[in-house]
Design a protein around this motif. Structure first.
Motif, PDB file in Angstrom:
ATOM      1  N   HIS A   1      13.080 -18.598  19.697  1.00 49.86           N
ATOM      2  CA  HIS A   1      14.347 -18.686  20.403  1.00 49.86           C
ATOM      3  C   HIS A   1      15.430 -18.981  19.375  1.00 49.86           C
ATOM      4  CE1 HIS A   1      17.634 -20.637  22.606  1.00 49.86           C
ATOM      5  NE2 HIS A   1      17.349 -19.724  23.514  1.00 49.86           N
ATOM      6  N   ALA A   2      16.511 -18.234  19.428  1.00 54.18           N
ATOM      7  CA  ALA A   2      17.656 -18.437  18.530  1.00 54.18           C
ATOM      8  C   ALA A   2      17.217 -18.472  17.064  1.00 54.18           C
ATOM      9  CB  ALA A   2      18.407 -19.715  18.909  1.00 54.18           C
TER      10      ALA A   2
ATOM     11  N   ARG B   1      14.436 -19.418  15.741  1.00 53.05           N
ATOM     12  CA  ARG B   1      13.497 -20.480  15.364  1.00 53.05           C
ATOM     13  C   ARG B   1      12.204 -20.340  16.139  1.00 53.05           C
ATOM     14  NH1 ARG B   1      15.169 -26.208  15.699  1.00 53.05           N
ATOM     15  NH2 ARG B   1      13.309 -26.339  14.446  1.00 53.05           N
TER      16      ARG B   1
ATOM     17  N   ARG C   1       9.088 -22.011  17.800  1.00 53.35           N
ATOM     18  CA  ARG C   1       8.818 -23.330  18.375  1.00 53.35           C
ATOM     19  C   ARG C   1       7.375 -23.400  18.878  1.00 53.35           C
ATOM     20  NH1 ARG C   1      13.959 -25.129  18.511  1.00 53.35           N
ATOM     21  NH2 ARG C   1      15.583 -23.644  18.968  1.00 53.35           N
TER      22      ARG C   1
ATOM     23  N   TRP D   1      13.336 -20.104  33.657  1.00 55.52           N
ATOM     24  CA  TRP D   1      14.122 -19.771  32.464  1.00 55.52           C
ATOM     25  C   TRP D   1      15.180 -18.774  32.885  1.00 55.52           C
ATOM     26  CZ3 TRP D   1      15.110 -21.579  27.869  1.00 55.52           C
ATOM     27  CH2 TRP D   1      15.771 -20.753  26.946  1.00 55.52           C
TER      28      TRP D   1
ATOM     29  N   LEU E   1      16.141 -27.129  25.224  1.00 58.47           N
ATOM     30  CA  LEU E   1      16.661 -26.675  23.932  1.00 58.47           C
ATOM     31  C   LEU E   1      17.634 -27.684  23.339  1.00 58.47           C
ATOM     32  CD1 LEU E   1      17.352 -22.998  24.951  1.00 58.47           C
ATOM     33  CD2 LEU E   1      15.421 -23.850  23.626  1.00 58.47           C
TER      34      LEU E   1
ATOM     35  N   GLY F   1      23.730 -26.817  21.676  1.00 56.55           N
ATOM     36  CA  GLY F   1      24.280 -25.665  20.974  1.00 56.55           C
ATOM     37  C   GLY F   1      23.480 -24.391  21.154  1.00 56.55           C
ATOM     38  N   GLU F   2      22.268 -24.495  21.702  1.00 57.15           N
ATOM     39  CA  GLU F   2      21.477 -23.287  21.950  1.00 57.15           C
ATOM     40  C   GLU F   2      21.547 -22.964  23.433  1.00 57.15           C
ATOM     41  OE1 GLU F   2      17.570 -23.145  20.300  1.00 57.15           O
ATOM     42  OE2 GLU F   2      18.204 -24.106  18.453  1.00 57.15           O
ATOM     43  N   ALA F   3      21.802 -21.706  23.735  1.00 56.54           N
ATOM     44  CA  ALA F   3      21.999 -21.286  25.120  1.00 56.54           C
ATOM     45  C   ALA F   3      20.676 -20.910  25.778  1.00 56.54           C
ATOM     46  CB  ALA F   3      22.951 -20.094  25.169  1.00 56.54           C
ATOM     47  N   ALA F   4      20.439 -21.466  26.950  1.00 52.90           N
ATOM     48  CA  ALA F   4      19.229 -21.141  27.699  1.00 52.90           C
ATOM     49  C   ALA F   4      19.283 -19.732  28.276  1.00 52.90           C
ATOM     50  CB  ALA F   4      19.015 -22.154  28.815  1.00 52.90           C
TER      51      ALA F   4
ATOM     52  N   ASP G   1      19.660 -17.139  26.371  1.00 53.35           N
ATOM     53  CA  ASP G   1      19.112 -16.252  25.338  1.00 53.35           C
ATOM     54  C   ASP G   1      17.664 -15.902  25.652  1.00 53.35           C
ATOM     55  OD1 ASP G   1      21.503 -16.339  23.991  1.00 53.35           O
ATOM     56  OD2 ASP G   1      20.868 -17.899  22.593  1.00 53.35           O
TER      57      ASP G   1
END
Length: 185
Positions: free
Chosen positions: A69-70, A72, A74, A132, A165, A168-171, A173
């Motif tokens: 995600h973004a 990265r 995980r 999600w 998350l 700053g990370e949008a769910a 995405d």
């Protein structure tokens, strides 16, 4: 009759007979649609099950998956093989199994994920799992492949009640899951 007892163990701690019993239980619970790939997906992590003198009443497991995600990768606790024996549903047994699995997610993973059927979704939403809102994909042999059929049925839960998350990370995405045989999610 004795009260149902919750058990947990890693796959490696279960005897072949115990694994055979769980496999047969899941095949029955899923009306014969729990295939060899589904069984493989449920192995290699922590199992939680409830039993009494009559046998297995409920089961679930949590295994590690990689999700991008973004940009990265995980480490995610992915819930598999959750079922309750048909004659013992609506007694809280699924909730007991999920509580044990959520403890594993909380202690070992960035967040939890699972794919829910329409019948199973109320159990997860009641426990704070949420759909999600973004896209779902898999890293396949031909690159990233979108899985539109999984959108709306893939649920996530932040470890320990934390946000899924970082700030700053949008769910909204895309979540890109690692490839596996059979049903990818």
């Amino acid at each position: 009759m004795t009260d149902p007892i919750l058990h947990t163990a890693h796959t490696c701690r279960l005897s072949p007979a115990a694994l055979d019993e769980i496999h047969a239980f899941l095949d029955t619970a899923f009306a014969g649609t729990f295939d060899a790939d589904d069984w493989d997906h449920a192995l290699g992590g922590i199992h939680a099950w409830v039993r009494d003198a009559s046998g297995l009443l409920a089961h679930g497991s949590v295994v590690q998956r990689r999700v991008v995600h973004a940009g990265r990768s995980r480490r995610v606790g992915y819930v598999e093989g959750v079922a309750v024996r048909a004659d013992r549903r609506r007694e809280g047994l699924g909730g007991r199994v999920m509580a044990a699995l959520e403890e594993v997610v909380d202690g070992a993973y960035v967040f939890g994920a699972l794919s829910a059927s329409a019948a199973g979704a109320p159990l997860y939403t009641a426990r704070g799992w949420t759909v999600w809102p973004g896209r779902i994909a898999v890293q396949g042999a031909r690159g990233v492949e979108r899985l539109p059929d999984e959108e709306g049925s893939t649920y996530v839960r932040g470890a320990g009640g934390a946000p899924v998350l970082p700030a700053g990370e949008a769910a909204t995405d895309v979540l890109v899951f690692d490839w596996r045989d059979g049903d990818v999610l």
